[in-house]
Design a protein around this motif. Structure first.
Motif, PDB file in Angstrom:
ATOM      1  N   THR A 123     -12.794   0.181  10.517  1.00 48.57           N
ATOM      2  CA  THR A 123     -12.941  -0.747  11.344  1.00 48.57           C
ATOM      3  C   THR A 123     -11.356  -1.251  11.462  1.00 48.57           C
ATOM      4  O   THR A 123     -10.791  -1.397  10.674  1.00 48.57           O
ATOM      5  N   SER A 124     -11.247  -1.731  12.899  1.00 46.24           N
ATOM      6  CA  SER A 124      -9.648  -2.054  13.019  1.00 46.24           C
ATOM      7  C   SER A 124      -9.390  -3.370  12.216  1.00 46.24           C
ATOM      8  O   SER A 124      -8.313  -3.719  11.835  1.00 46.24           O
ATOM      9  N   HIS A 125     -10.268  -4.092  11.975  1.00 47.96           N
ATOM     10  CA  HIS A 125      -9.860  -5.390  11.396  1.00 47.96           C
ATOM     11  C   HIS A 125      -9.915  -5.033   9.821  1.00 47.96           C
ATOM     12  O   HIS A 125      -8.783  -5.712   9.147  1.00 47.96           O
ATOM     13  N   PHE A 126     -10.445  -4.089   9.632  1.00 44.17           N
ATOM     14  CA  PHE A 126     -10.264  -3.580   7.879  1.00 44.17           C
ATOM     15  C   PHE A 126      -8.899  -2.954   7.694  1.00 44.17           C
ATOM     16  O   PHE A 126      -8.279  -3.373   6.797  1.00 44.17           O
ATOM     17  N   VAL A 127      -8.520  -2.244   8.842  1.00 45.49           N
ATOM     18  CA  VAL A 127      -7.417  -1.582   8.453  1.00 45.49           C
ATOM     19  C   VAL A 127      -6.274  -2.536   8.474  1.00 45.49           C
ATOM     20  O   VAL A 127      -5.152  -2.565   7.703  1.00 45.49           O
ATOM     21  N   ARG A 128      -6.435  -3.443   9.460  1.00 47.72           N
ATOM     22  CA  ARG A 128      -5.329  -4.403   9.458  1.00 47.72           C
ATOM     23  C   ARG A 128      -4.939  -5.234   8.110  1.00 47.72           C
ATOM     24  O   ARG A 128      -4.061  -5.528   7.805  1.00 47.72           O
ATOM     25  N   GLU A 129      -6.046  -5.574   7.783  1.00 49.54           N
ATOM     26  CA  GLU A 129      -6.318  -6.492   6.355  1.00 49.54           C
ATOM     27  C   GLU A 129      -5.693  -5.599   5.229  1.00 49.54           C
ATOM     28  O   GLU A 129      -5.089  -6.245   4.399  1.00 49.54           O
ATOM     29  N   HIS A 130      -5.734  -4.454   5.163  1.00 47.21           N
ATOM     30  CA  HIS A 130      -5.398  -3.568   4.140  1.00 47.21           C
ATOM     31  C   HIS A 130      -4.150  -2.579   4.555  1.00 47.21           C
ATOM     32  O   HIS A 130      -3.768  -1.869   3.642  1.00 47.21           O
ATOM     33  N   ARG A 131      -3.558  -2.988   5.568  1.00 47.10           N
ATOM     34  CA  ARG A 131      -2.408  -2.365   5.817  1.00 47.10           C
ATOM     35  C   ARG A 131      -1.087  -2.364   4.922  1.00 47.10           C
ATOM     36  O   ARG A 131      -0.191  -1.418   4.843  1.00 47.10           O
ATOM     37  N   GLU A 132      -0.975  -3.435   4.108  1.00 49.54           N
ATOM     38  CA  GLU A 132       0.203  -3.472   3.063  1.00 49.54           C
ATOM     39  C   GLU A 132      -0.323  -2.891   1.841  1.00 49.54           C
ATOM     40  O   GLU A 132       0.729  -2.766   0.908  1.00 49.54           O
ATOM     41  N   ILE A 133      -1.209  -2.125   1.631  1.00 51.13           N
ATOM     42  CA  ILE A 133      -1.524  -1.497   0.309  1.00 51.13           C
ATOM     43  C   ILE A 133      -0.839   0.066   0.382  1.00 51.13           C
ATOM     44  O   ILE A 133      -1.192   0.727   1.326  1.00 51.13           O
TER      45      ILE A 133
END
Ligand code: HEC
Ligand code: HEC
Length: 175
Positions: A123-133
Motif C-alpha cells: 500500500t502506498s502509505h506503507f511503502v512511504r513509511e518504510h522507504r528509509e529501510i
C-alpha cells in the motif's frame, strides 16, 4: 481489596491501550487495533483467524486493509502468494466475516497502482513509511521479507507498532 486492585489494573490497562494508539493520528488508515472490545463471538472468530492464518506468518491486524482487500484474499486462498492456504469452508466464512468486520473503513487504501491491495506491504502509505529501510535490513535471514512485520516490530502481534518498539535484527533500534 484484591478485587478492587484487579479492577483498577484493568482500568489502567484499558486507558493505557487507548493512550498507546492516540498518538498515531497520521497513521489513520494503518491503525492496527480495534477501539471497541470484541464480542464473545468475535473473540472466537479472532482465535480461529490466528489459528488458521498464523501457520505461515503473523496474523496481520484486519484494520490494515479495507473490506474489499480481505474479500479478495479470502475468495482465493487456493492461490495465496504462491501457496495453498485453503481451509474448511465454514471456517473460511467465519474468518472472512471477522476480517471484514474489523477491516479499515478507508477505501482509499489501494496498491501502488490504485487497485485492490492484497498486501499491506504494497500500500502506498506503507511503502512511504518504510522507504528509509535498506534492502540489506530486509533480505537478511533474520527478516527475509518486509511482510515479516514481527521481525522488526517487537510488539506487532499485539497490534503495537510504535517507533520505540522497533528493533531491526543485527541493526538495532530505529532512531
Ligand atoms: C500455507 C501458508 C500460508 C497460510 C496458511 C496463510 N498465508 Fe498469508 N501469506 C503466505 C505467503 C507465503 C505470503 C507472502 C509472504 C511474503 O511475501 O514474504 C503471505 C502473505 C499474506 C499477506 C500479505 C502480507 C504483506 O503485506 O505483504 C496477507 C494479507 C495474508 N498473507 C493473509 C493471510 C490470511 C488472511 C490467511 C488465513 C486465511 C493467510 N494469509 C494464511 C502464506 C500463507
Ligand atoms: C525490516 C524491518 C521492518 C519490517 C519487516 C516492517 N517494518 Fe514497519 N517499520 C520499520 C521501521 C524502521 C519503521 C519506522 C520508519 C520511520 O519512521 O522512518 C516502521 C514503521 C511502521 C509503522 C509506522 C509506525 C509509526 O508509529 O509511525 C507501521 C504501522 C508499520 N511499520 C507497520 C508494519 C507492518 C504491518 C509490517 C509488516 C507487513 C512492517 N511494518 C514490517 C521497520 C520494519
Amino acid at each position: 481489596m484484591k478485587t478492587l486492585w484487579k479492577v483498577s489494573l484493568a482500568a489502567a490497562l484499558l486507558v493505557g491501550g487507548v493512550y498507546l494508539y492516540a498518538d498515531d493520528d497520521e497513521m489513520e488508515h494503518a491503525r492496527p487495533t480495534q477501539s471497541k472490545p470484541l464480542s464473545k463471538q468475535d473473540q472466537s472468530a479472532a482465535a480461529l483467524y490466528k489459528k488458521e492464518c498464523r501457520a505461515c506468518h503473523m496474523a496481520y491486524q484486519p484494520s490494515f486493509l479495507p473490506k474489499r482487500s480481505w474479500d479478495k484474499t479470502m475468495n482465493r486462498l487456493d492461490n495465496h502468494f504462491g501457496t495453498d492456504a485453503t481451509m474448511d469452508p465454514a471456517d473460511t466464512k467465519t474468518v472472512k466475516n471477522y476480517l471484514m468486520t474489523y477491516a479499515s473503513t478507508n477505501d482509499r487504501i489501494t496498491d501502488m497502482r490504485g487497485g485492490v491491495a492484497l498486501r499491506i506491504s504494497q500500500t502506498s502509505h506503507f511503502v512511504r513509511e518504510h522507504r528509509e529501510i535498506s534492502k540489506k535490513m530486509i533480505t537478511q535471514s533474520a527478516v527475509k521479507s518486509i511482510a515479516n512485520c514481527n521481525a522488526c516490530h517487537t510488539k506487532a502481534e499485539a497490534g503495537s507498532y510504535r517507533e520505540r518498539e522497533i528493533n531491526i535484527p543485527n541493526y538495532g533500534r530505529w532512531e
